[in-house]
Design a protein around this motif. Structure first.
Motif, short mmCIF file in Angstrom:
data_model
loop_
_atom_site.label_atom_id
_atom_site.label_comp_id
_atom_site.label_asym_id
_atom_site.label_seq_id
_atom_site.Cartn_x
_atom_site.Cartn_y
_atom_site.Cartn_z
N SER A 127 0.84 -1.20 0.00
CA SER A 127 0.00 0.00 0.00
C SER A 127 0.87 1.25 0.00
CB SER A 127 -0.91 0.02 1.24
OG SER A 127 -0.13 0.19 2.42
N ARG A 128 0.28 2.37 -0.33
CA ARG A 128 0.99 3.65 -0.33
C ARG A 128 0.96 4.25 1.08
NH1 ARG A 128 -1.50 7.33 -3.06
NH2 ARG A 128 0.31 8.59 -3.64
N THR A 129 1.55 3.50 2.01
CA THR A 129 1.66 3.94 3.40
C THR A 129 3.08 4.45 3.64
OG1 THR A 129 0.01 2.33 4.17
CG2 THR A 129 1.54 3.23 5.81
N GLY A 130 3.19 5.66 4.19
CA GLY A 130 4.49 6.26 4.43
C GLY A 130 4.97 6.03 5.86
N GLY A 175 6.05 -4.25 4.59
CA GLY A 175 5.81 -4.32 3.14
C GLY A 175 5.17 -3.07 2.58
N LEU A 176 5.55 -1.90 3.10
CA LEU A 176 4.91 -0.64 2.69
C LEU A 176 5.63 -0.04 1.49
CD1 LEU A 176 4.50 0.86 6.27
CD2 LEU A 176 2.97 -0.70 5.04
N LEU A 208 -1.78 6.75 3.87
CA LEU A 208 -1.73 6.52 5.31
C LEU A 208 -0.29 6.75 5.73
CD1 LEU A 208 -3.41 5.28 7.80
CD2 LEU A 208 -2.31 3.12 7.19
N ALA A 209 -0.07 7.19 6.95
CA ALA A 209 1.30 7.43 7.40
C ALA A 209 1.50 6.98 8.83
CB ALA A 209 1.64 8.91 7.27
N LEU A 210 2.64 6.35 9.08
CA LEU A 210 3.11 6.06 10.43
C LEU A 210 4.13 7.14 10.78
CD1 LEU A 210 3.64 2.23 10.02
CD2 LEU A 210 2.04 3.27 11.62
N ALA A 211 3.87 7.89 11.83
CA ALA A 211 4.74 9.02 12.18
C ALA A 211 5.01 9.04 13.67
CB ALA A 211 4.10 10.33 11.74
#
Length: 249
Positions: A127-130, A175-176, A208-211
């Protein structure tokens, strides 16, 4: 992505939704609810330096500017930083021992943040997760690389010492396919990570983003240097805006 479209004006101004939180704070605040209670009740988390970090007596001297010594004898520390369920993430014991504990901690906390958001980690693959991570200590990985005998050096020690691998490891394990950045702007690193994640969401660089960020003081060297700067408080407590402020904790 053939469906990608540049962000319009509405996207650049819409609010960002915070859908899940994972955390580790001193005082055993390992959930958002526990951290909130710690703040509400005003718990003082400062305590003597943990014995499993380093031998405190070897480096302590109450006199400032003593060569090779720190005047700090307390602070706020996480518990059980050496624990890590490597098998859960498909990581071998040999590699787990070489991974910087900050990277291991972020793996666990990011997984918990996804659970808190009711998002299945497996469903985010490709996925397009940052991933946007603020981190600037590297005392564990640096010591394990530069203090090792040549025959002890392997790919795991080298990868652990590469600063960009903090965000890269998260993206790889999950797997991002979105941006993966580690940011080092010292004390503002985590704040900048959240800022850039919000910008990336608004400009549609990711969906989506993990920050967030991680900070573990695992060796005495940094505190010795900070003591000689006069930057840290001897009792490990921040006294923001107080007349008796004497450094940060």
């Amino acid at each position: 992505d053939t469906n990608w479209q540049p962000a319009g004006h509405d996207a650049l101004t819409e609010p960002i939704a915070l859908v899940g939180i994972g955390c580790r704070f001193p005082g055993d605040a390992d959930t958002p609810e526990a951290f909130w209670q710690l703040l509400r009740t005003g718990v003082d988390t400062a305590r003597p330096l943990p014995a499993d970090r380093w031998n405190f007596e070897d480096y302590y001297d109450p006199m400032p500017n003593t060569p090779g010594k720190m005047y700090v004898r307390a602070g706020s520390f996480l518990e059980r930083v050496a624990r890590f369920d490597a098998a859960f993430f498909g990581i071998s014991p040999l590699e787990a021992a070489a991974i910087d504990p900050q990277q291991r901690l972020l793996l666990e906390v990011c997984w918990e943040a996804l659970e808190h958001a009711n998002l299945a980690a497996d469903g985010l693959r490709e996925s397009r997760t940052g991933v946007y991570v603020g981190a600037f200590w590297d005392d564990y990985s640096a010591q394990h690389l530069y203090n090792a005998a040549p025959e002890q050096i392997d790919s795991y020690r080298v990868l652990s010492n590469l600063r960009g691998m903090t965000a890269g490891r998260l993206a790889y394990v999950l797997g991002l396919h979105g941006p993966a950045l580690q940011l080092d702007t010292a004390c503002s690193s985590s704040l900048l990570a959240v800022h850039l994640a919000c910008q990336a969401l608004r400009t549609r660089e990711c969906d989506l983003a993990l920050a967030g960020g991680g900070s573990l003081a695992l060796g005495p060297e940094q505190l010795i240097g900070l003591s000689h700067m006069g930057a840290v408080s001897p009792d490990g407590r921040c006294k923001t805006f107080a007349a008796n402020a004497d450094g940060f904790g």
